[in-house]
Scaffold this motif. Structure first.
Motif, PDB file in Angstrom:
ATOM      1  N   LEU A 296       0.829  -1.208   0.000  1.00  0.00           N
ATOM      2  CA  LEU A 296       0.000   0.000   0.000  1.00  0.00           C
ATOM      3  C   LEU A 296       0.864   1.259   0.000  1.00  0.00           C
ATOM      4  O   LEU A 296       0.499   2.258  -0.632  1.00  0.00           O
ATOM      5  CB  LEU A 296      -0.944  -0.016   1.203  1.00  0.00           C
ATOM      6  CG  LEU A 296      -2.067  -1.039   1.119  1.00  0.00           C
ATOM      7  CD1 LEU A 296      -2.764  -1.193   2.473  1.00  0.00           C
ATOM      8  CD2 LEU A 296      -3.086  -0.646   0.045  1.00  0.00           C
ATOM      9  N   ARG A 297       1.994   1.223   0.711  1.00  0.00           N
ATOM     10  CA  ARG A 297       2.925   2.352   0.664  1.00  0.00           C
ATOM     11  C   ARG A 297       3.397   2.594  -0.770  1.00  0.00           C
ATOM     12  O   ARG A 297       3.436   3.735  -1.248  1.00  0.00           O
ATOM     13  CB  ARG A 297       4.145   2.074   1.545  1.00  0.00           C
ATOM     14  CG  ARG A 297       3.941   2.251   3.039  1.00  0.00           C
ATOM     15  CD  ARG A 297       5.319   2.379   3.685  1.00  0.00           C
ATOM     16  NE  ARG A 297       5.286   2.023   5.094  1.00  0.00           N
ATOM     17  CZ  ARG A 297       5.837   0.923   5.617  1.00  0.00           C
ATOM     18  NH1 ARG A 297       6.461   0.058   4.834  1.00  0.00           N
ATOM     19  NH2 ARG A 297       5.770   0.690   6.898  1.00  0.00           N
ATOM     20  N   ALA A 298       3.780   1.532  -1.448  1.00  0.00           N
ATOM     21  CA  ALA A 298       4.260   1.661  -2.823  1.00  0.00           C
ATOM     22  C   ALA A 298       3.158   2.176  -3.744  1.00  0.00           C
ATOM     23  O   ALA A 298       3.404   3.026  -4.614  1.00  0.00           O
ATOM     24  CB  ALA A 298       4.786   0.314  -3.326  1.00  0.00           C
TER      25      ALA A 298
ATOM     26  N   ALA B 186      -1.546  19.428  -7.658  1.00  0.00           N
ATOM     27  CA  ALA B 186      -0.810  19.607  -6.408  1.00  0.00           C
ATOM     28  C   ALA B 186      -1.134  18.427  -5.500  1.00  0.00           C
ATOM     29  O   ALA B 186      -2.299  18.031  -5.387  1.00  0.00           O
ATOM     30  CB  ALA B 186      -1.209  20.919  -5.750  1.00  0.00           C
ATOM     31  N   VAL B 187      -0.132  17.878  -4.845  1.00  0.00           N
ATOM     32  CA  VAL B 187      -0.340  16.729  -3.958  1.00  0.00           C
ATOM     33  C   VAL B 187       0.494  16.934  -2.701  1.00  0.00           C
ATOM     34  O   VAL B 187       1.690  17.236  -2.780  1.00  0.00           O
ATOM     35  CB  VAL B 187       0.063  15.392  -4.629  1.00  0.00           C
ATOM     36  CG1 VAL B 187      -0.352  14.221  -3.759  1.00  0.00           C
ATOM     37  CG2 VAL B 187      -0.550  15.263  -6.016  1.00  0.00           C
ATOM     38  N   ALA B 188      -0.127  16.773  -1.549  1.00  0.00           N
ATOM     39  CA  ALA B 188       0.601  16.871  -0.282  1.00  0.00           C
ATOM     40  C   ALA B 188       1.449  15.615  -0.081  1.00  0.00           C
ATOM     41  O   ALA B 188       0.996  14.503  -0.394  1.00  0.00           O
ATOM     42  CB  ALA B 188      -0.377  17.032   0.873  1.00  0.00           C
ATOM     43  N   ASP B 189       2.677  15.783   0.421  1.00  0.00           N
ATOM     44  CA  ASP B 189       3.486  14.618   0.773  1.00  0.00           C
ATOM     45  C   ASP B 189       2.729  13.785   1.796  1.00  0.00           C
ATOM     46  O   ASP B 189       2.165  14.326   2.755  1.00  0.00           O
ATOM     47  CB  ASP B 189       4.826  15.055   1.360  1.00  0.00           C
ATOM     48  CG  ASP B 189       5.736  15.681   0.319  1.00  0.00           C
ATOM     49  OD1 ASP B 189       5.579  15.368  -0.872  1.00  0.00           O
ATOM     50  OD2 ASP B 189       6.590  16.499   0.708  1.00  0.00           O
ATOM     51  N   SER B 190       2.711  12.476   1.607  1.00  0.00           N
ATOM     52  CA  SER B 190       1.894  11.630   2.479  1.00  0.00           C
ATOM     53  C   SER B 190       2.692  10.504   3.105  1.00  0.00           C
ATOM     54  O   SER B 190       3.455   9.809   2.431  1.00  0.00           O
ATOM     55  CB  SER B 190       0.721  11.036   1.691  1.00  0.00           C
ATOM     56  OG  SER B 190      -0.052  10.183   2.509  1.00  0.00           O
ATOM     57  N   ASP B 191       2.479  10.317   4.409  1.00  0.00           N
ATOM     58  CA  ASP B 191       2.992   9.166   5.142  1.00  0.00           C
ATOM     59  C   ASP B 191       1.845   8.272   5.607  1.00  0.00           C
ATOM     60  O   ASP B 191       2.013   7.456   6.504  1.00  0.00           O
ATOM     61  CB  ASP B 191       3.811   9.633   6.350  1.00  0.00           C
ATOM     62  CG  ASP B 191       5.210  10.052   5.950  1.00  0.00           C
ATOM     63  OD1 ASP B 191       6.017   9.165   5.633  1.00  0.00           O
ATOM     64  OD2 ASP B 191       5.487  11.263   5.924  1.00  0.00           O
ATOM     65  N   ALA B 192       0.671   8.441   4.984  1.00  0.00           N
ATOM     66  CA  ALA B 192      -0.523   7.694   5.361  1.00  0.00           C
ATOM     67  C   ALA B 192      -0.942   6.777   4.213  1.00  0.00           C
ATOM     68  O   ALA B 192      -0.206   6.593   3.245  1.00  0.00           O
ATOM     69  CB  ALA B 192      -1.643   8.666   5.719  1.00  0.00           C
ATOM     70  N   ASN B 193      -2.130   6.190   4.323  1.00  0.00           N
ATOM     71  CA  ASN B 193      -2.647   5.354   3.230  1.00  0.00           C
ATOM     72  C   ASN B 193      -3.683   6.122   2.415  1.00  0.00           C
ATOM     73  O   ASN B 193      -4.695   5.585   1.987  1.00  0.00           O
ATOM     74  CB  ASN B 193      -3.241   4.052   3.771  1.00  0.00           C
ATOM     75  CG  ASN B 193      -4.510   4.266   4.579  1.00  0.00           C
ATOM     76  OD1 ASN B 193      -4.702   5.334   5.186  1.00  0.00           O
ATOM     77  ND2 ASN B 193      -5.384   3.277   4.613  1.00  0.00           N
TER      78      ASN B 193
ATOM     79  N   ARG C 271      -9.495  14.069  -1.214  1.00  0.00           N
ATOM     80  CA  ARG C 271      -8.649  13.028  -0.618  1.00  0.00           C
ATOM     81  C   ARG C 271      -9.050  11.667  -1.171  1.00  0.00           C
ATOM     82  O   ARG C 271     -10.242  11.327  -1.181  1.00  0.00           O
ATOM     83  CB  ARG C 271      -8.805  13.026   0.909  1.00  0.00           C
ATOM     84  CG  ARG C 271      -7.766  12.169   1.640  1.00  0.00           C
ATOM     85  CD  ARG C 271      -8.150  11.990   3.096  1.00  0.00           C
ATOM     86  NE  ARG C 271      -9.300  11.095   3.224  1.00  0.00           N
ATOM     87  CZ  ARG C 271     -10.039  10.975   4.327  1.00  0.00           C
ATOM     88  NH1 ARG C 271      -9.771  11.703   5.389  1.00  0.00           N
ATOM     89  NH2 ARG C 271     -11.060  10.139   4.350  1.00  0.00           N
ATOM     90  N   VAL C 272      -8.074  10.901  -1.589  1.00  0.00           N
ATOM     91  CA  VAL C 272      -8.331   9.547  -2.078  1.00  0.00           C
ATOM     92  C   VAL C 272      -7.596   8.546  -1.204  1.00  0.00           C
ATOM     93  O   VAL C 272      -6.398   8.696  -0.931  1.00  0.00           O
ATOM     94  CB  VAL C 272      -7.931   9.391  -3.562  1.00  0.00           C
ATOM     95  CG1 VAL C 272      -6.437   9.680  -3.777  1.00  0.00           C
ATOM     96  CG2 VAL C 272      -8.289   8.009  -4.089  1.00  0.00           C
ATOM     97  N   SER C 273      -8.308   7.533  -0.728  1.00  0.00           N
ATOM     98  CA  SER C 273      -7.681   6.435   0.005  1.00  0.00           C
ATOM     99  C   SER C 273      -6.943   5.537  -0.985  1.00  0.00           C
ATOM    100  O   SER C 273      -7.312   5.446  -2.161  1.00  0.00           O
ATOM    101  CB  SER C 273      -8.737   5.608   0.741  1.00  0.00           C
ATOM    102  OG  SER C 273      -9.558   6.412   1.553  1.00  0.00           O
ATOM    103  N   ILE C 274      -5.914   4.863  -0.506  1.00  0.00           N
ATOM    104  CA  ILE C 274      -5.154   3.961  -1.368  1.00  0.00           C
ATOM    105  C   ILE C 274      -5.775   2.573  -1.308  1.00  0.00           C
ATOM    106  O   ILE C 274      -5.894   1.974  -0.233  1.00  0.00           O
ATOM    107  CB  ILE C 274      -3.672   3.912  -0.953  1.00  0.00           C
ATOM    108  CG1 ILE C 274      -3.074   5.319  -0.987  1.00  0.00           C
ATOM    109  CG2 ILE C 274      -2.905   2.964  -1.872  1.00  0.00           C
ATOM    110  CD1 ILE C 274      -3.182   6.035  -2.328  1.00  0.00           C
ATOM    111  N   GLY C 275      -6.175   2.089  -2.475  1.00  0.00           N
ATOM    112  CA  GLY C 275      -6.775   0.768  -2.570  1.00  0.00           C
ATOM    113  C   GLY C 275      -5.862  -0.206  -3.275  1.00  0.00           C
ATOM    114  O   GLY C 275      -4.633  -0.020  -3.336  1.00  0.00           O
ATOM    115  N   THR C 276      -6.441  -1.238  -3.830  1.00  0.00           N
ATOM    116  CA  THR C 276      -5.672  -2.203  -4.608  1.00  0.00           C
ATOM    117  C   THR C 276      -5.197  -1.552  -5.907  1.00  0.00           C
ATOM    118  O   THR C 276      -5.675  -0.474  -6.296  1.00  0.00           O
ATOM    119  CB  THR C 276      -6.532  -3.428  -4.952  1.00  0.00           C
ATOM    120  OG1 THR C 276      -7.597  -3.004  -5.825  1.00  0.00           O
ATOM    121  CG2 THR C 276      -7.125  -4.051  -3.691  1.00  0.00           C
ATOM    122  N   ALA C 277      -4.289  -2.214  -6.595  1.00  0.00           N
ATOM    123  CA  ALA C 277      -3.798  -1.678  -7.868  1.00  0.00           C
ATOM    124  C   ALA C 277      -4.941  -1.494  -8.853  1.00  0.00           C
ATOM    125  O   ALA C 277      -5.007  -0.483  -9.576  1.00  0.00           O
ATOM    126  CB  ALA C 277      -2.736  -2.612  -8.447  1.00  0.00           C
ATOM    127  N   ALA C 278      -5.881  -2.445  -8.870  1.00  0.00           N
ATOM    128  CA  ALA C 278      -7.018  -2.343  -9.782  1.00  0.00           C
ATOM    129  C   ALA C 278      -7.920  -1.169  -9.400  1.00  0.00           C
ATOM    130  O   ALA C 278      -8.427  -0.444 -10.273  1.00  0.00           O
ATOM    131  CB  ALA C 278      -7.816  -3.649  -9.767  1.00  0.00           C
TER     132      ALA C 278
END
Length: 369
Positions: free
Chosen positions: A281-283, A298-305, A339-346
């Motif tokens: 998920l980090r990747a 524009a995108v904020a640097d993120s250390d979250a998911n 804001r978008v949550s990180i999901g699966t690659a698909a």
């Protein structure tokens, strides 16, 4: 007289909650898209079944086994030397925060955070009759320590609440900021909310490292995100034993059910498996940030998911365009940002396609007018 006799400050207030819509791709509440394995599910089911045989009795009020397990986990996740008497748990981080303000906030006391910040914090303050004061961050969402020092000097808060990584921006706080805040508030509590702590990038430290140096520091975590147990509702904190003891005064009797304790204990037995997807998920987050920037956003640097991106003249129209294409993200944060949550690659490919289509259509409509 108006019925029901609701507290005046609650009249007309809408309950908190992100949209729960039945769409193919749900990327709006920062859930882990990977559920537990069949082996973990079986262990949880067996643990809950065993607990069910004693549901005629109250659960362990001090949830001793769970506190020991959480301490052991945190000692391998940024902490060191933590013991069970330094751990407290409740039904999600939400209840943890509410208990903190019940114990250390209240009438005549003030809680402070720095916007943009987690949107529930002012609600915790309101519900505990704690005065709420929101400062600000720099335009790039980094922390403005000079402004924070001035605000703390002005309001003398009992509690400072700060997510790290920050929600909704994903920005992590450096140790020097956290340490300075603890020094500025010797008579108060500094809460560092690490709900997304497991997703931090390589080299970004956890505030757990600072606990031995600051007795007024509280670090919270959750099993809802990296552990993929949002449905279990288990949040917890690490702090000085005196702080944990204070929370015992305000907690409701037997607040953690036997079923909740059994589920969390079983999950801790499978921590390695449940956390196995964190690196993936980090990747995926990093590649999403890179793609969004390549598109000119524009995108904020993120250390979250998750990641916060913009800027849009009409962010609601963009949000609606994605929803119309089966992708649900979150309309939150400063004006113009999404804001978008990180999901699966698909799922992330579906997001990228939907965003591209939405913005293409919006550009064409603008050209026609």
């Amino acid at each position: 007289m108006t019925f029901p006799p609701l507290r005046e400050e609650l009249r007309g207030v809408e309950p908190y909650g992100a949209p729960q819509l039945d769409v193919p791709v749900q990327l709006n509440v920062n859930e882990n898209p990977y559920g537990p394995s069949a082996e973990t599910v079986a262990d949880i089911a067996a643990a809950v079944a065993a607990a069910a045989t004693t549901l005629n009795r109250y659960p362990d009020r001090e949830f001793t086994e769970l506190r020991e397990g959480l301490a052991a986990y945190l000692n391998g996740s940024g902490g060191s030397g933590l013991s069970a008497d330094q751990i407290w748990a409740a039904n999600g981080s939400n209840e943890i925060m509410l208990q903190v303000l019940q114990a250390f906030g209240g009438p005549g006391r003030t809680a402070v955070s720095f916007a943009p910040t987690y949107s529930m914090y002012p609600e915790y303050a309101r519900d505990t009759s704690t005065t709420w004061v929101a400062g600000r961050r720099h335009e790039d969402f980094s922390f403005d320590l000079d402004h924070a020092a001035a605000l703390i000097a002005e309001h003398a808060p009992a509690v400072v609440l700060l997510p790290s990584p920050n929600n909704p921006t994903g920005t992590a706080l450096p140790h020097e900021v956290i340490g300075k805040l603890c020094d500025l508030l010797p008579g108060g509590i500094v809460v560092i909310d690490e709900a997304y702590g497991e997703f931090r990038r390589e080299g970004v430290p956890s505030a757990l490292e600072l606990l031995p140096s600051y007795r007024n520091l509280v670090v919270t975590r959750t099993m809802s995100k990296a552990f993929a147990l949002a449905g279990a509702r288990l949040g917890y904190l690490a702090a000085a034993p005196e702080i944990c003891d204070a929370l015992r005064v305000v907690r409701l009797p037997y607040h953690l059910s036997a079923v909740t304790q059994a589920t969390a204990n079983a999950a801790l037995r499978h921590a390695d498996e449940l956390l196995a997807k964190v690196a993936e998920l980090r990747a995926e987050r990093d590649s999403t940030v890179e793609w969004l920037r390549a598109q000119g956003h524009a995108v904020a640097d993120s250390d979250a998911n998750f990641c916060l991106f913009g800027l849009f003249e009409d962010r609601h129209a963009v949000w609606q365009g994605l929803l119309d294409r089966g992708v649900l993200i979150r309309e939150t944060g400063p004006d113009g940002w999404l804001r978008v949550s990180i999901g699966t690659a698909a799922e992330m490919m579906a997001f990228k396609d939907a965003l591209t289509e939405t913005l293409t259509v919006m550009r064409k409509e603008t050209e026609l007018t």
